[in-house]
Design a protein around this motif. Sequence first.
Motif, PDB file in Angstrom:
ATOM      1  N   LYS A  14     115.181  23.335   4.660  1.00 56.46           N
ATOM      2  CA  LYS A  14     115.078  24.269   5.784  1.00 56.46           C
ATOM      3  C   LYS A  14     114.291  25.522   5.412  1.00 56.46           C
ATOM      4  CE  LYS A  14     117.614  22.284   9.065  1.00 56.46           C
ATOM      5  NZ  LYS A  14     117.070  21.975  10.402  1.00 56.46           N
ATOM      6  N   HIS A  40     114.450   6.312   7.215  1.00 61.09           N
ATOM      7  CA  HIS A  40     115.681   6.981   7.662  1.00 61.09           C
ATOM      8  C   HIS A  40     115.994   6.500   9.069  1.00 61.09           C
ATOM      9  CE1 HIS A  40     118.780   9.882   8.173  1.00 61.09           C
ATOM     10  NE2 HIS A  40     118.073  10.790   8.813  1.00 61.09           N
ATOM     11  N   ASN A  42     117.511   7.543  11.477  1.00 60.21           N
ATOM     12  CA  ASN A  42     117.914   8.668  12.319  1.00 60.21           C
ATOM     13  C   ASN A  42     116.631   9.383  12.745  1.00 60.21           C
ATOM     14  OD1 ASN A  42     119.671  10.322  13.696  1.00 60.21           O
ATOM     15  ND2 ASN A  42     120.358  11.460  11.924  1.00 60.21           N
ATOM     16  N   GLU A  43     116.770  10.425  13.565  1.00 59.12           N
ATOM     17  CA  GLU A  43     115.599  11.108  14.096  1.00 59.12           C
ATOM     18  C   GLU A  43     114.766  11.750  12.974  1.00 59.12           C
ATOM     19  OE1 GLU A  43     118.507  11.106  15.613  1.00 59.12           O
ATOM     20  OE2 GLU A  43     117.865  10.046  17.431  1.00 59.12           O
ATOM     21  N   THR A  45     113.135  14.499  12.882  1.00 59.40           N
ATOM     22  CA  THR A  45     113.212  15.953  12.734  1.00 59.40           C
ATOM     23  C   THR A  45     114.494  16.421  12.051  1.00 59.40           C
ATOM     24  OG1 THR A  45     114.145  16.096  14.974  1.00 59.40           O
ATOM     25  CG2 THR A  45     111.761  16.385  14.749  1.00 59.40           C
ATOM     26  N   PHE A  46     115.438  15.522  11.808  1.00 56.56           N
ATOM     27  CA  PHE A  46     116.697  15.926  11.176  1.00 56.56           C
ATOM     28  C   PHE A  46     116.404  16.459   9.775  1.00 56.56           C
ATOM     29  CE2 PHE A  46     121.024  14.893   9.409  1.00 56.56           C
ATOM     30  CZ  PHE A  46     121.719  15.771  10.226  1.00 56.56           C
ATOM     31  N   TYR A  47     116.845  17.677   9.504  1.00 58.62           N
ATOM     32  CA  TYR A  47     116.522  18.386   8.260  1.00 58.62           C
ATOM     33  C   TYR A  47     115.012  18.511   8.044  1.00 58.62           C
ATOM     34  CZ  TYR A  47     121.281  18.926   6.532  1.00 58.62           C
ATOM     35  OH  TYR A  47     122.594  19.320   6.381  1.00 58.62           O
ATOM     36  N   TRP A  77     125.732   5.995  16.064  1.00 59.39           N
ATOM     37  CA  TRP A  77     124.882   5.962  14.880  1.00 59.39           C
ATOM     38  C   TRP A  77     124.202   4.595  14.773  1.00 59.39           C
ATOM     39  CZ3 TRP A  77     123.862  10.362  12.477  1.00 59.39           C
ATOM     40  CH2 TRP A  77     124.799  11.400  12.552  1.00 59.39           C
TER      41      TRP A  77
END
Length: 326
Positions: A14, A40, A42-43, A45-47, A77
């Motif tokens: 971040k 990954h 998941n999206e 943009t996560f982290y 999920w």
Amino acid sequence: MNLDFFGPGEYPYKTVLKKTSCESTAFDLKMLGYSAHAIHNNEATFYDRNHVFSQLGFDTFTPIEYMYHVERNPIGWCKDKILTGEIMKALTSTKENDFIYTISVQGHGKYPDFEYYCKQISEMDDFVRELINTLNMFPEPTVVVLYGDHLPGFAWEEGDMRNNSLYQTKYVIWNNLQLPEEKKTVEAYQLSAYVLNMVGIHEGTMMRFHQNYLDEKHPDSQAYLADMQALEYDILYGDHEIYEGESPFQSTDLQMGIDPIQIDQVIYNDSNVLVYGKNFNPYSKICLGGKPQETIYVWPELLIAKDLSEKKSERDHPDGGADRER
């Protein structure tokens, strides 16, 4: 790198890694001719992974927006079984050796009950079994490192843990190289160095630094930590003295997904726009004037945006082109 040396509450993903490239396992192995892939379910943009993975030297990043036939568990999920195919796609996408960093998500909460959690990790075990069975048939020398990065979200206490710690995790190494079995406690920031040492790879400043310490019979842990802190500061915030004043690592032009998205033809039909191409999926959007429109995913070769005026389409795209975003 040892996260103890960062500021309180600081997540490098971040902060500093959004604008600074630095040595990583990916960069080190690329020096030896490897390709580097991140995956990954998941999206993206996560982290800020869609930005940070470029600073860490990855060539491609496949987030959930670039996956097909996604299955989700009851609380939303993505199921991890999709990752076997994505890992094999990355492995077979190049002629070079490959470094693949995969982050799974199925075991995450919030859990309705403990039985539900057990069901999820049972399915995750099935994924790991399928992955290893698949890699067992793969003709290239392969090493797989498995570990969990945090405990599930229950009210654990140290006494609930067999090792009386909330901050330790088991790791497992599978390989088809007949490497000797060894049980050893290492820090998370030493794990890459430890594994690469097993296969005779010693590329990279931080990598060799950790390997030298792990190889010492009577190491000085206090000096090791002090030197590590100085190295981390120099690499991320300092004058790069360890590299004679200039960092050798430059951010990559990160490709999203393994299969490139291609637009072959755009057809304006009354108030509808039809975009023909390749490798679209349900996350794909038709954009007009840079603004995503409500898009119907028909199949991987066709997207449709309805109820758009032809004048607006021509005004935003006088050359008849179309934007694409995932």
